[in-house]
Design an enzyme around this catalytic site. Structure first.
Site, PDB file in Angstrom:
ATOM      1  N   GLY A   1       0.818  -1.215   0.000  1.00  0.00           N
ATOM      2  CA  GLY A   1       0.000   0.000   0.000  1.00  0.00           C
ATOM      3  C   GLY A   1       0.840   1.248   0.000  1.00  0.00           C
ATOM      4  N   ASN A   2       0.203   2.384   0.203  1.00  0.00           N
ATOM      5  CA  ASN A   2       0.920   3.653   0.261  1.00  0.00           C
ATOM      6  C   ASN A   2       0.234   4.591   1.246  1.00  0.00           C
ATOM      7  OD1 ASN A   2      -1.048   5.473  -1.263  1.00  0.00           O
ATOM      8  ND2 ASN A   2      -0.762   3.796  -2.722  1.00  0.00           N
ATOM      9  N   ARG A   3       0.821   5.758   1.452  1.00  0.00           N
ATOM     10  CA  ARG A   3       0.371   6.633   2.534  1.00  0.00           C
ATOM     11  C   ARG A   3      -0.760   7.573   2.160  1.00  0.00           C
ATOM     12  NH1 ARG A   3       5.340   9.705   4.794  1.00  0.00           N
ATOM     13  NH2 ARG A   3       3.785  10.562   6.214  1.00  0.00           N
ATOM     14  N   SER A   4      -1.324   7.461   0.977  1.00  0.00           N
ATOM     15  CA  SER A   4      -2.400   8.377   0.599  1.00  0.00           C
ATOM     16  C   SER A   4      -3.590   8.260   1.558  1.00  0.00           C
ATOM     17  CB  SER A   4      -2.869   8.059  -0.823  1.00  0.00           C
ATOM     18  OG  SER A   4      -4.006   8.837  -1.128  1.00  0.00           O
TER      19      SER A   4
END
Ligand code: CTP
Ligand code: CA
Length: 237
Positions: free
Chosen positions: A33-36
């Site tokens: 995943g990512n931090r958005s």
């Protein structure tokens, strides 16, 4: 209800906005995943609805509570998508007949070459290091630009780690050209910059590679600046 009146200058427009971060599964319990947080994209959707547009918000993973305002707005229809592939399908379906498509989602660039149906264990690994094979996801934005109907405005977002404003502009222009979008909204990010924050600062690059707007402040203020730039670009056509 909000006391502030927005101009209804997007009335009659059908728009699609993607927001949040995709999650690419590795096995039934893990993902890449990512931090958005989804805050900026959701603000873009809510601002459009407040200005009279009919909005489809395609939401990947977002932080808790971020979608509440959008879901409550009668002008916004929220659809969920998990992976990059699901987001692509949902955005393309919604984009048919739409006047504007804004890709604010943080789409994973890679997914696992093989998704295991069983939870991966340390026993599966040959030693203390693990090598994952990843393959590129589809570039949803580039495909939207390739397949768009005449008159549809396509907008991208880019978060870049840069040393300063000159590099931000330079990287933004390169990416704008590579993507072929009408507008690219670029902001600087770092370990402690650009995430988990109610505020944002962006530059807007148009199809002539000019910086046509700079906006800083709340994500709603940035969202309104994005829509101002979209209207200007559509008028200039
Ligand atoms: N994007 C997309 N599909 C992907 C990756 C990105 O539609 N598989 C969109 C994003 O939603 C965003 C824009 O492309 O609007 C720019 O994303 P960015 O990650 O900055 O671009 P990339 O082409 O992936 O370049 P980079 O190598 O810098 O990550
Ligand atoms: Ca990327």
């Amino acid at each position: 209800a909000l006391a502030t009146a927005s101009p209804k200058d997007l009335s009659g427009l059908r728009v699609v906005v993607s927001a949040g971060g995709t999650r690419e599964p590795l096995d039934p319990v893990r993902y890449l995943g990512n931090r958005s947080s989804g805050r900026q994209g959701t603000a873009v959707a809510v601002a459009a609805a407040a200005r009279g547009a009919e909005v489809a918000l395609i939401a990947a993973h977002t932080d808790d509570g971020v979608l509440a305002e959008a879901s409550a707005h009668p002008g916004v229809e929220v659809r969920r998508a998990g992976t990059a592939a699901e987001l692509g399908d949902a955005v393309r379906a919604a984009a048919e007949g739409a006047d504007v498509v804004i890709m604010a989602a943080a789409v994973a660039d890679y997914r696992a070459a093989e998704v295991s149906d069983r939870k991966r264990t340390k026993e599966d690994a040959a030693g203390p290091a693990l090598t994952l094979e990843l393959v590129e996801t589809e570039d949803i934005l580039a495909r939207l630009v390739r397949e768009r109907a005449q008159g549809q405005t396509v907008v991208g977002f880019a978060a870049e780690t840069v040393a300063g404003t000159a590099e931000l502009r330079e990287r933004g222009v390169r990416k704008r050209r590579r993507k072929g979008v009408d507008l690219l909204i670029v902001n600087a990010v770092g370990w402690s910059e650009g995430f988990e924050s109610p505020a944002n600062a962006v530059i807007v690059i148009d199809a002539h590679d000019e910086v046509v707007a700079e906006a800083a402040g709340s994500k709603r203020a940035v969202a309104d600046a994005v829509w101002d730039a979209v209207l200007a670009a559509r008028r200039a056509r």
